[in-house]
Design an enzyme around this catalytic site. Structure first.
Site, PDB file in Angstrom:
ATOM      1  N   GLU A   1       0.852  -1.179   0.000  1.00  0.00           N
ATOM      2  CA  GLU A   1       0.000   0.000   0.000  1.00  0.00           C
ATOM      3  C   GLU A   1       0.893   1.237   0.000  1.00  0.00           C
ATOM      4  OE1 GLU A   1      -3.765   1.871   2.513  1.00  0.00           O
ATOM      5  OE2 GLU A   1      -2.308   0.617   3.568  1.00  0.00           O
TER       6      GLU A   1
ATOM      7  N   LYS B   1      -9.966   1.808  -2.609  1.00  0.00           N
ATOM      8  CA  LYS B   1     -10.196   1.366  -1.234  1.00  0.00           C
ATOM      9  C   LYS B   1     -11.594   1.747  -0.745  1.00  0.00           C
ATOM     10  CE  LYS B   1      -7.630   1.406   3.167  1.00  0.00           C
ATOM     11  NZ  LYS B   1      -6.430   2.007   3.815  1.00  0.00           N
TER      12      LYS B   1
ATOM     13  N   CYS C   1      -5.632  -2.968   2.785  1.00  0.00           N
ATOM     14  CA  CYS C   1      -5.369  -2.715   4.198  1.00  0.00           C
ATOM     15  C   CYS C   1      -6.608  -2.811   5.096  1.00  0.00           C
ATOM     16  CB  CYS C   1      -4.688  -1.360   4.351  1.00  0.00           C
ATOM     17  SG  CYS C   1      -3.820  -1.160   5.946  1.00  0.00           S
TER      18      CYS C   1
END
Length: 283
Positions: free
Chosen positions: A45, A115, A155
């Site tokens: 990331e 995301k 994440c």
């Protein structure tokens, strides 16, 4: 016929405040991984930028025309390897997204994932809220690696088992999570979250972190310990704290075997509850 076995490389990269150097470092590690037989390469990331609000706007670029994206496209095609290019800050109109782009062996874009769940932490040791500068995505993304269907998340997404379940329902056998857990959440939850999602959905899970840098210019220290977990919850490969590449040879026929041995997937009570994936509009 494509082989069911893929060598997956996790490139745990050190990130600096020099964008060009970060890109060059990623390209170098992709080439090295390909030379060691990797068919699929996963980057961390925010591999092209320090993880902090003040850097996101400065390092942001359009997808897929930006300099980082073009370098990743060339690295994928020149090394004939599929690259999940971690994530980078994407500029789209007047908004910024935390975006992962996957490139095929010919350099084509296979998937774009923004995301969905933005990171928030409010502890005595660390406070951070991605929504201060970033917008949330609303669509899932999968691609065909040649050996398996792969889902992409980033994440904080790993904390939401419904997302992994939705990917399972879309037929994935591997979910990749470029992720930058920190020194508060990493020691407590990194391994637990990876193993939980693998066992929950009976598929392979891979997490790729930036290298740990106590002197990080952003002040945000990544945990490291990039790892691959099989559907039984066994860690197949794990990095340490610093910059390195680790490999795992994944046999995707094992997914069906695990699901046969422990029939959680087929035994789920869909008459009582289920995860329904409602595709969102592309932001």
């Amino acid at each position: 016929m494509a082989s069911s076995v893929t060598r997956l490389a996790l490139c745990q990269l050190k990130v600096s405040a020099n964008k060009a150097a970060n890109i060059e470092n990623a390209v170098k590690h992709i080439a090295a991984a390909a030379k060691q037989g990797a068919g699929l390469v996963l980057l961390p990331e925010c591999f092209n930028t320090p993880y902090h609000h003040k850097f996101f706007p400065e390092f942001a670029e359009e997808v897929p025309s930006g300099e980082t994206c073009q370098a990743m496209r060339r690295a994928a095609s020149e090394n004939a390897v599929t690259v999940v290019a971690g994530s980078l800050p994407e500029r789209k109109g007047d908004r910024l997204f935390n975006t992962s782009v996957t490139y095929g062996k010919d350099g084509s874009v296979l998937a774009v994932y923004r995301k969905i769940h933005l990171f928030k932490l409010n502890t005595e040791k660390l406070k951070f809220d991605e929504s201060e500068t970033l917008s949330a995505g609303s669509s899932l993304a999968t691609f065909d690696s040649g050996a398996a269907r792969v889902g992409v998340a980033i994440c904080f997404d790993i904390r939401f088992p419904e997302l992994a379940a939705a990917y399972h329902n879309l037929g994935t056998q591997l979910v990749v999570y470029p992720g930058a857990f920190n020194m508060v959440t990493g020691p407590a939850h990194w391994h637990l979250a990876a193993r939980s999602r693998a066992v929950d959905t009976q598929q392979f899970v891979a997490l790729c972190s930036p290298a740990r840098d106590p002197d990080s210019v952003s002040g945000y220290v990544a945990y490291g310990h990039s790892l691959v977990v099989d559907p039984w919850g066994t860690v197949l490969a794990e990095a340490g704290e610093g910059e390195e590449t680790v490999f795992a040879d994944i046999d995707f026929t094992k997914v069906a075997e695990f699901r046969r041995q422990l029939p959680v997937t087929s035994g789920r009570r869909h008459d009582l509850f289920s995860v329904v994936h409602t595709p969102g509009a592309v932001p």
